[in-house]
Scaffold this active site. Structure first.
Site, mmCIF file in Angstrom:
data_model
loop_
_atom_site.group_PDB
_atom_site.id
_atom_site.type_symbol
_atom_site.label_atom_id
_atom_site.label_comp_id
_atom_site.label_asym_id
_atom_site.label_seq_id
_atom_site.Cartn_x
_atom_site.Cartn_y
_atom_site.Cartn_z
ATOM 1 N N GLN A 8 -5.591 -0.442 -4.059
ATOM 2 C CA GLN A 8 -6.226 -1.582 -4.731
ATOM 3 C C GLN A 8 -7.165 -1.150 -5.847
ATOM 4 O O GLN A 8 -7.234 -1.799 -6.897
ATOM 5 C CB GLN A 8 -6.964 -2.449 -3.711
ATOM 6 C CG GLN A 8 -7.507 -3.747 -4.322
ATOM 7 C CD GLN A 8 -8.015 -4.706 -3.274
ATOM 8 O OE1 GLN A 8 -7.463 -4.809 -2.177
ATOM 9 N NE2 GLN A 8 -9.072 -5.426 -3.592
ATOM 10 N N CYS B 33 0.844 -1.189 0.000
ATOM 11 C CA CYS B 33 0.000 0.000 0.000
ATOM 12 C C CYS B 33 0.884 1.247 0.000
ATOM 13 O O CYS B 33 1.931 1.291 0.652
ATOM 14 C CB CYS B 33 -0.951 0.009 1.197
ATOM 15 S SG CYS B 33 -0.224 0.521 2.759
ATOM 16 N N GLU B 34 0.478 2.238 -0.748
ATOM 17 C CA GLU B 34 1.306 3.429 -0.873
ATOM 18 C C GLU B 34 1.165 4.362 0.328
ATOM 19 O O GLU B 34 1.874 5.360 0.418
ATOM 20 C CB GLU B 34 0.966 4.186 -2.157
ATOM 21 C CG GLU B 34 -0.425 4.769 -2.215
ATOM 22 C CD GLU B 34 -0.693 5.453 -3.548
ATOM 23 O OE1 GLU B 34 -1.327 6.519 -3.524
ATOM 24 O OE2 GLU B 34 -0.287 4.933 -4.590
ATOM 25 N N HIS B 35 0.266 4.044 1.247
ATOM 26 C CA HIS B 35 0.063 4.902 2.416
ATOM 27 C C HIS B 35 0.980 4.534 3.574
ATOM 28 O O HIS B 35 1.383 5.403 4.355
ATOM 29 C CB HIS B 35 -1.401 4.830 2.870
ATOM 30 C CG HIS B 35 -2.367 5.150 1.781
ATOM 31 N ND1 HIS B 35 -3.448 4.342 1.472
ATOM 32 C CD2 HIS B 35 -2.400 6.183 0.910
ATOM 33 C CE1 HIS B 35 -4.109 4.879 0.461
ATOM 34 N NE2 HIS B 35 -3.497 5.983 0.106
ATOM 35 N N HIS B 36 1.293 3.226 3.710
ATOM 36 C CA HIS B 36 2.145 2.786 4.815
ATOM 37 C C HIS B 36 3.290 1.893 4.351
ATOM 38 O O HIS B 36 4.116 1.483 5.159
ATOM 39 C CB HIS B 36 1.323 2.026 5.866
ATOM 40 C CG HIS B 36 0.222 2.842 6.466
ATOM 41 N ND1 HIS B 36 -1.081 2.803 5.993
ATOM 42 C CD2 HIS B 36 0.232 3.734 7.478
ATOM 43 C CE1 HIS B 36 -1.824 3.641 6.704
ATOM 44 N NE2 HIS B 36 -1.064 4.215 7.605
ATOM 45 N N HIS C 299 -4.844 -6.457 3.567
ATOM 46 C CA HIS C 299 -3.949 -5.307 3.703
ATOM 47 C C HIS C 299 -3.348 -5.319 5.105
ATOM 48 O O HIS C 299 -4.080 -5.221 6.100
ATOM 49 C CB HIS C 299 -4.726 -4.006 3.479
ATOM 50 C CG HIS C 299 -5.243 -3.840 2.080
ATOM 51 N ND1 HIS C 299 -4.878 -2.783 1.272
ATOM 52 C CD2 HIS C 299 -6.091 -4.600 1.345
ATOM 53 C CE1 HIS C 299 -5.496 -2.896 0.102
ATOM 54 N NE2 HIS C 299 -6.232 -3.991 0.122
#
Length: 220
Positions: A150, A109-112, A178
Protein backbone atom coordinates in the site's frame (compact mmCIF):
# COMPACT_ATOMS: atom_id res chain seq x y z
CA UNK A 1 16.66 -15.87 -2.36
CA UNK A 2 17.09 -19.22 -0.60
CA UNK A 3 14.62 -20.91 1.72
CA UNK A 4 16.68 -20.13 4.84
CA UNK A 5 16.67 -16.40 4.03
CA UNK A 6 12.91 -16.44 3.41
CA UNK A 7 12.35 -18.10 6.78
CA UNK A 8 14.48 -15.45 8.52
CA UNK A 9 12.43 -12.65 6.91
CA UNK A 10 9.16 -14.33 7.89
CA UNK A 11 6.45 -11.67 8.19
CA UNK A 12 8.94 -8.79 8.34
CA UNK A 13 8.14 -7.71 4.81
CA UNK A 14 10.82 -5.67 3.10
CA UNK A 15 10.17 -3.09 0.38
CA UNK A 16 13.05 -0.79 -0.55
CA UNK A 17 11.96 0.40 -3.99
CA UNK A 18 9.06 2.63 -5.06
CA UNK A 19 9.06 0.82 -8.40
CA UNK A 20 7.42 -2.59 -8.66
CA UNK A 21 10.20 -5.23 -8.69
CA UNK A 22 10.29 -6.60 -12.23
CA UNK A 23 12.57 -8.95 -14.11
CA UNK A 24 14.39 -7.43 -17.12
CA UNK A 25 12.73 -9.94 -19.46
CA UNK A 26 9.25 -9.57 -17.95
CA UNK A 27 7.53 -8.81 -21.25
CA UNK A 28 9.36 -11.06 -23.70
CA UNK A 29 6.54 -13.61 -23.53
CA UNK A 30 3.11 -12.86 -24.91
CA UNK A 31 0.03 -12.88 -22.69
CA UNK A 32 -1.04 -16.12 -24.37
CA UNK A 33 2.26 -17.78 -23.46
CA UNK A 34 2.02 -16.59 -19.87
CA UNK A 35 -1.54 -17.86 -19.56
CA UNK A 36 -0.52 -21.25 -20.94
CA UNK A 37 2.39 -21.59 -18.50
CA UNK A 38 0.50 -20.35 -15.44
CA UNK A 39 -2.34 -22.72 -16.30
CA UNK A 40 0.09 -25.65 -16.14
CA UNK A 41 1.70 -24.46 -12.91
CA UNK A 42 -1.59 -23.85 -11.15
CA UNK A 43 -2.90 -27.24 -12.19
CA UNK A 44 0.10 -28.73 -10.36
CA UNK A 45 -0.71 -26.69 -7.25
CA UNK A 46 -4.30 -27.90 -7.31
CA UNK A 47 -3.15 -31.50 -7.71
CA UNK A 48 -0.72 -31.10 -4.81
CA UNK A 49 -3.68 -29.98 -2.71
CA UNK A 50 -5.38 -33.24 -3.64
CA UNK A 51 -8.01 -31.81 -5.97
CA UNK A 52 -9.37 -33.92 -8.83
CA UNK A 53 -9.03 -31.86 -12.01
CA UNK A 54 -11.06 -34.39 -13.98
CA UNK A 55 -14.17 -33.15 -12.14
CA UNK A 56 -16.34 -30.90 -14.32
CA UNK A 57 -16.33 -28.16 -11.69
CA UNK A 58 -12.52 -28.02 -11.48
CA UNK A 59 -11.33 -28.93 -14.96
CA UNK A 60 -11.43 -25.37 -16.27
CA UNK A 61 -10.11 -23.70 -13.13
CA UNK A 62 -6.38 -23.61 -14.05
CA UNK A 63 -7.15 -21.77 -17.28
CA UNK A 64 -9.60 -19.38 -15.63
CA UNK A 65 -7.07 -18.68 -12.89
CA UNK A 66 -4.26 -18.00 -15.37
CA UNK A 67 -6.38 -15.74 -17.57
CA UNK A 68 -7.61 -13.81 -14.52
CA UNK A 69 -4.04 -13.19 -13.31
CA UNK A 70 -2.68 -12.02 -16.65
CA UNK A 71 -5.66 -10.16 -18.10
CA UNK A 72 -7.50 -8.87 -15.04
CA UNK A 73 -5.87 -8.85 -11.60
CA UNK A 74 -2.36 -7.94 -12.73
CA UNK A 75 -2.85 -6.14 -16.03
CA UNK A 76 -1.16 -3.13 -14.42
CA UNK A 77 2.24 -4.84 -14.57
CA UNK A 78 2.48 -4.17 -18.30
CA UNK A 79 3.32 -0.53 -19.15
CA UNK A 80 1.47 -0.96 -22.44
CA UNK A 81 -1.75 -0.93 -20.40
CA UNK A 82 -1.01 2.39 -18.71
CA UNK A 83 -3.79 4.91 -19.43
CA UNK A 84 -2.98 8.04 -21.39
CA UNK A 85 -3.17 10.94 -18.95
CA UNK A 86 -4.64 13.76 -20.99
CA UNK A 87 -4.12 17.21 -19.52
CA UNK A 88 -5.69 20.51 -20.46
CA UNK A 89 -4.79 24.14 -20.08
CA UNK A 90 -6.18 25.61 -16.88
CA UNK A 91 -8.22 28.19 -18.79
CA UNK A 92 -10.45 29.01 -15.83
CA UNK A 93 -7.45 29.89 -13.69
CA UNK A 94 -8.80 27.58 -10.97
CA UNK A 95 -6.29 27.63 -8.10
CA UNK A 96 -8.18 25.93 -5.27
CA UNK A 97 -8.15 22.31 -4.20
CA UNK A 98 -9.69 19.76 -6.55
CA UNK A 99 -10.61 16.45 -4.93
CA UNK A 100 -11.48 13.10 -6.50
CA UNK A 101 -12.61 10.80 -3.71
CA UNK A 102 -13.94 7.30 -3.12
CA UNK A 103 -11.90 5.86 -5.99
CA UNK A 104 -12.25 2.09 -5.75
CA UNK A 105 -9.10 0.13 -4.92
CA UNK A 106 -8.97 -3.53 -5.99
CA UNK A 107 -5.44 -4.80 -5.57
CA UNK A 108 -3.49 -7.72 -4.13
CA UNK A 109 -0.70 -7.79 -1.57
CA UNK A 110 2.57 -9.01 -3.00
CA UNK A 111 3.37 -11.01 0.14
CA UNK A 112 0.41 -13.42 0.05
CA UNK A 113 -1.39 -12.52 -3.20
CA UNK A 114 -4.56 -11.88 -1.22
CA UNK A 115 -6.96 -9.01 -2.00
CA UNK A 116 -6.55 -5.41 -0.88
CA UNK A 117 -9.82 -3.50 -1.16
CA UNK A 118 -10.71 0.05 -0.27
CA UNK A 119 -10.71 3.61 -1.54
CA UNK A 120 -8.30 6.30 -2.66
CA UNK A 121 -8.91 10.01 -2.11
CA UNK A 122 -6.76 12.34 -4.21
CA UNK A 123 -6.49 16.11 -4.38
CA UNK A 124 -4.31 18.56 -6.24
CA UNK A 125 -4.07 22.32 -6.65
CA UNK A 126 -3.88 23.15 -10.35
CA UNK A 127 -1.22 25.39 -11.82
CA UNK A 128 -1.04 25.59 -15.62
CA UNK A 129 -2.59 22.17 -16.22
CA UNK A 130 -5.65 20.21 -15.16
CA UNK A 131 -6.35 16.54 -15.78
CA UNK A 132 -9.57 14.82 -16.82
CA UNK A 133 -11.25 13.48 -13.70
CA UNK A 134 -11.66 9.95 -15.05
CA UNK A 135 -7.92 9.83 -15.77
CA UNK A 136 -7.18 9.96 -12.04
CA UNK A 137 -9.46 6.95 -11.51
CA UNK A 138 -7.82 5.10 -14.39
CA UNK A 139 -4.34 5.81 -13.03
CA UNK A 140 -5.28 4.46 -9.59
CA UNK A 141 -6.84 1.37 -11.18
CA UNK A 142 -3.72 0.76 -13.28
CA UNK A 143 -1.27 0.86 -10.38
CA UNK A 144 -3.63 -1.09 -8.13
CA UNK A 145 -3.81 -3.97 -10.60
CA UNK A 146 -0.44 -5.45 -9.80
CA UNK A 147 0.97 -7.20 -6.71
CA UNK A 148 1.30 -4.27 -4.34
CA UNK A 149 2.36 -2.79 -1.04
CA UNK A 150 0.00 0.00 0.00
CA UNK A 151 2.83 2.41 0.73
CA UNK A 152 4.28 1.86 -2.74
CA UNK A 153 0.88 2.23 -4.36
CA UNK A 154 0.49 5.66 -2.74
CA UNK A 155 3.95 6.72 -3.88
CA UNK A 156 3.47 5.51 -7.45
CA UNK A 157 0.21 7.42 -7.85
CA UNK A 158 1.72 10.55 -6.30
CA UNK A 159 4.86 10.42 -8.45
CA UNK A 160 2.93 9.91 -11.68
CA UNK A 161 0.51 12.77 -10.98
CA UNK A 162 3.39 15.04 -10.02
CA UNK A 163 5.15 14.36 -13.33
CA UNK A 164 1.94 14.76 -15.33
CA UNK A 165 0.63 17.93 -13.69
CA UNK A 166 4.07 19.51 -13.13
CA UNK A 167 3.26 20.32 -9.51
CA UNK A 168 3.96 18.88 -6.07
CA UNK A 169 0.70 20.26 -4.69
CA UNK A 170 -0.80 16.77 -4.54
CA UNK A 171 -2.07 14.53 -1.76
CA UNK A 172 -2.90 10.82 -2.04
CA UNK A 173 -4.80 9.05 0.72
CA UNK A 174 -5.60 5.33 0.60
CA UNK A 175 -7.77 3.49 3.13
CA UNK A 176 -7.92 -0.25 2.55
CA UNK A 177 -8.60 -3.62 4.11
CA UNK A 178 -6.03 -6.38 3.63
CA UNK A 179 -7.28 -9.94 3.51
CA UNK A 180 -3.83 -11.14 4.55
CA UNK A 181 -4.70 -9.52 7.90
CA UNK A 182 -8.38 -10.43 8.09
CA UNK A 183 -8.32 -13.99 6.73
CA UNK A 184 -4.97 -15.30 8.03
CA UNK A 185 -2.49 -14.59 10.80
CA UNK A 186 -4.18 -12.36 13.37
CA UNK A 187 -7.52 -12.65 11.47
CA UNK A 188 -8.61 -9.16 12.46
CA UNK A 189 -11.82 -8.52 10.54
CA UNK A 190 -12.28 -4.86 11.48
CA UNK A 191 -8.94 -3.10 11.02
CA UNK A 192 -7.93 -1.18 7.91
CA UNK A 193 -4.79 0.58 6.78
CA UNK A 194 -4.44 4.27 5.87
CA UNK A 195 -1.51 5.78 3.97
CA UNK A 196 -0.86 9.41 3.07
CA UNK A 197 1.60 10.78 0.55
CA UNK A 198 1.78 14.50 -0.18
CA UNK A 199 3.99 17.39 -1.19
CA UNK A 200 4.05 21.10 -1.93
CA UNK A 201 1.19 23.03 -0.35
CA UNK A 202 0.00 19.93 1.47
CA UNK A 203 3.12 19.99 3.64
CA UNK A 204 1.18 22.70 5.48
CA UNK A 205 -0.98 21.09 8.17
CA UNK A 206 -3.74 23.66 7.55
CA UNK A 207 -4.02 22.58 3.91
CA UNK A 208 -3.96 18.88 4.87
CA UNK A 209 -6.69 19.49 7.43
CA UNK A 210 -8.79 21.19 4.75
CA UNK A 211 -8.43 18.07 2.60
CA UNK A 212 -9.20 15.68 5.46
CA UNK A 213 -12.22 17.72 6.51
CA UNK A 214 -13.59 17.55 2.98
CA UNK A 215 -13.07 13.76 2.91
CA UNK A 216 -14.73 13.27 6.28
CA UNK A 217 -17.74 15.43 5.36
CA UNK A 218 -18.71 13.76 2.11
CA UNK A 219 -21.94 14.93 0.54
CA UNK A 220 -22.30 12.12 -1.99
Amino acid sequence: MNKKHIEIIGDDHISSNTETPMLPYAFKKSDAEKIKNIQQYFALIMEELGLDLSDDSLSGTPYRFAKMYVKELFYGLNPKNKPKLSTFENKYGYKKMLIEQNITINSACEHHFLPITGYAHIAYIPKDKVIGLSKINRLVDYYAHRPQVQERLSLQIFKDLKNTLKTEDIIVMICAKHLCVSSRGIKDKNSFTTTLEYGGSFEDSIKRDEFLKAINNQIL
